[in-house]
Design an enzyme around this catalytic site. Structure first.
Site, PDB file in Angstrom:
ATOM      1  N   ARG A 108     -14.911 -22.680  26.688  1.00  0.00           N
ATOM      2  CA  ARG A 108     -14.977 -21.556  26.746  1.00  0.00           C
ATOM      3  C   ARG A 108     -16.389 -20.766  27.852  1.00  0.00           C
ATOM      4  NH1 ARG A 108     -15.605 -16.108  22.294  1.00  0.00           N
ATOM      5  NH2 ARG A 108     -13.695 -16.486  22.737  1.00  0.00           N
ATOM      6  N   HIS A 135      -8.372 -14.312  29.185  1.00  0.00           N
ATOM      7  CA  HIS A 135      -8.802 -14.345  27.257  1.00  0.00           C
ATOM      8  C   HIS A 135      -7.138 -15.135  27.610  1.00  0.00           C
ATOM      9  CE1 HIS A 135     -10.265 -15.640  23.504  1.00  0.00           C
ATOM     10  NE2 HIS A 135     -10.436 -13.524  23.393  1.00  0.00           N
ATOM     11  N   GLN A 138      -5.856 -15.634  24.309  1.00  0.00           N
ATOM     12  CA  GLN A 138      -6.089 -13.715  22.942  1.00  0.00           C
ATOM     13  C   GLN A 138      -4.261 -13.173  23.178  1.00  0.00           C
ATOM     14  OE1 GLN A 138      -9.125 -12.313  20.729  1.00  0.00           O
ATOM     15  NE2 GLN A 138      -7.102 -11.031  20.191  1.00  0.00           N
ATOM     16  N   ASP A 232     -11.845  -2.513  23.396  1.00  0.00           N
ATOM     17  CA  ASP A 232     -12.545  -3.832  23.486  1.00  0.00           C
ATOM     18  C   ASP A 232     -14.164  -3.338  23.099  1.00  0.00           C
ATOM     19  OD1 ASP A 232     -13.620  -6.250  23.616  1.00  0.00           O
ATOM     20  OD2 ASP A 232     -12.901  -6.614  25.745  1.00  0.00           O
ATOM     21  N   CYS A 273      -9.638  -6.807  19.663  1.00  0.00           N
ATOM     22  CA  CYS A 273      -9.646  -8.894  19.875  1.00  0.00           C
ATOM     23  C   CYS A 273     -11.007  -9.248  18.685  1.00  0.00           C
ATOM     24  CB  CYS A 273      -9.908  -9.267  21.137  1.00  0.00           C
ATOM     25  SG  CYS A 273     -11.676  -8.429  22.097  1.00  0.00           S
ATOM     26  N   ARG A 318      -4.533 -15.911  16.101  1.00  0.00           N
ATOM     27  CA  ARG A 318      -5.217 -16.062  17.005  1.00  0.00           C
ATOM     28  C   ARG A 318      -4.615 -17.455  16.259  1.00  0.00           C
ATOM     29  NH1 ARG A 318      -9.524 -15.326  20.101  1.00  0.00           N
ATOM     30  NH2 ARG A 318      -9.006 -17.265  20.862  1.00  0.00           N
TER      31      ARG A 318
END
Ligand code: CP
Ligand code: NVA
Length: 331
Positions: A108, A135, A138, A232, A273, A318
């Site tokens: 990440r 991402h 996700q 988001d 998310c 996830r």
């Protein structure tokens, strides 16, 4: 032909066919069933993985750790300050070292180019746990969540993303919707549109899959008859705090409200998310309330807490989907 992802890296969904993406979603569902029934699945015993984080995380880190351990693997976590990477050692050298120790590497960070470089030099599968641009893990969790809620099929659903359209989430959702045949609507200010080249790529994919990709700055038009309303945070990790004032001004019209939810289909769902600023129970939320007089940002607390909200199912997914990605690429 059966799908075989063994040895592949998972860097962005543009690298995968719709069939491969659907395979990962179905595999995530299988792993969810195994977990829910308490059925052991230590299929990768003897392997080891390392998790490299240049940015903070709750869900992604914990998903990789629990999924890795459930699969029987050894897991090493390296936080933003505890390795030589970046300051004393290049990404390239780090990748060449870690590839000798580990069977897979999660990264990440900031630049998509860095995760691509790790994959190019390490000789083992590399998984993108979020960059400024994409991402992808996700997306598998999100599409599993959508499938769970629309078991009759997800092609043709109206999927609306509200807010900062050019962040990792806006980009990734546009890509996954184009790949899987959903009708993606990006609803946000013109100043925060995705790169035109990415829009063009998605439009091309959409021609093959039957998806549509459209944009509007009218939240009511976007919400009308929507099946999924997604948002988001307004300032992503790595962006300077000085931008809050500008973002609040630009993005406040795109907050997901109960009025917008009322315009959507009656069985529409709300997704995010996470983490989310839906109240003032965080230091940033409290600070923003003091400075700007708003107690909720991208989504109203009432929507976040409503029956239509699927945010915690999404968070759970996830873990199942990251397990699927690791298993498929390491088996
Ligand atoms: N959604 C997500 O990636 O959460 P974290 O930042 O907590 O990993
Ligand atoms: N756009 C957000 C996503 C967090 C999961 C960020 O990059 O901070």
């Amino acid at each position: 032909m059966p799908v075989n992802l063994s040895g592949r890296s998972f860097l962005k969904l543009l690298d995968f066919t719709p069939e491969e993406i659907n395979y990962l979603i179905d595999l995530s569902q299988d792993f969810k069933n195994l977990k829910r029934t308490g059925t052991p699945h230590r299929y990768l015993e003897g392997k080891n993985i390392v998790l490299l984080f240049q940015k903070t995380s709750t869900r992604t880190r914990c998903s990789f750790e629990v999924a890795g351990m459930d699969l029987g693997m050894g897991v090493t976590y390296l936080d933003p300050g505890s390795s030589q990477m970046g300051k004393k050692e290049s990404i390239e050298d780090t990748g060449r070292v870690l590839g000798r120790f580990y069977d897979g590497i999660e990264f990440r960070g900031f630049k998509q180019a860095d995760v691509e470089e790790l994959a190019a030099v390490s000789g083992v599968p590399v998984w993108n746990g979020l960059t400024d641009e994409f991402h992808p893990t996700q997306m598998i969790a999100d599409m599993l969540t959508v499938k769970e809620n629309f078991p009759q099929g997800i092609k043709g659903l109206k999927f609306v993303f509200f807010g900062d359209l050019r962040n990792n989430m806006g980009n990734s959702l546009m890509v996954v919707c184009s790949k899987l045949g959903l009708n993606f609507v990006g609803c946000g200010p013109k100043a925060l549109m995705p790169e035109q080249s990415l829009i063009d790529t998605c439009q091309e994919i959409a021609k093959e899959t039957g998806a549509t990709i459209t944009f509007t700055d009218d939240p009511k038009e976007a919400a009308k008859d929507a099946d999924v309303l997604y948002t988001d945070i307004w300032l992503s990790m790595g962006e300077p705090d000085e931008l809050w004032a500008k973002r609040i001004e630009e993005l406040s019209p795109f907050r997901v409200t109960k009025e917008l939810m009322a315009l959507a289909h009656k069985d529409a769902i709300f997704m995010h998310c996470l983490p989310s600023f839906h109240d003032t129970n965080t230091t940033i939320g409290e600070d923003i309330a003091k400075k700007f007089g708003i107690t909720e940002m991208e989504v109203e607390d009432e929507v976040f807490e409503s029956k239509q909200s699927r945010v915690f199912d999404e968070a759970e997914n996830r873990m199942h989907s990251i397990k699927a990605v690791m298993y498929a690429t390491l088996r």
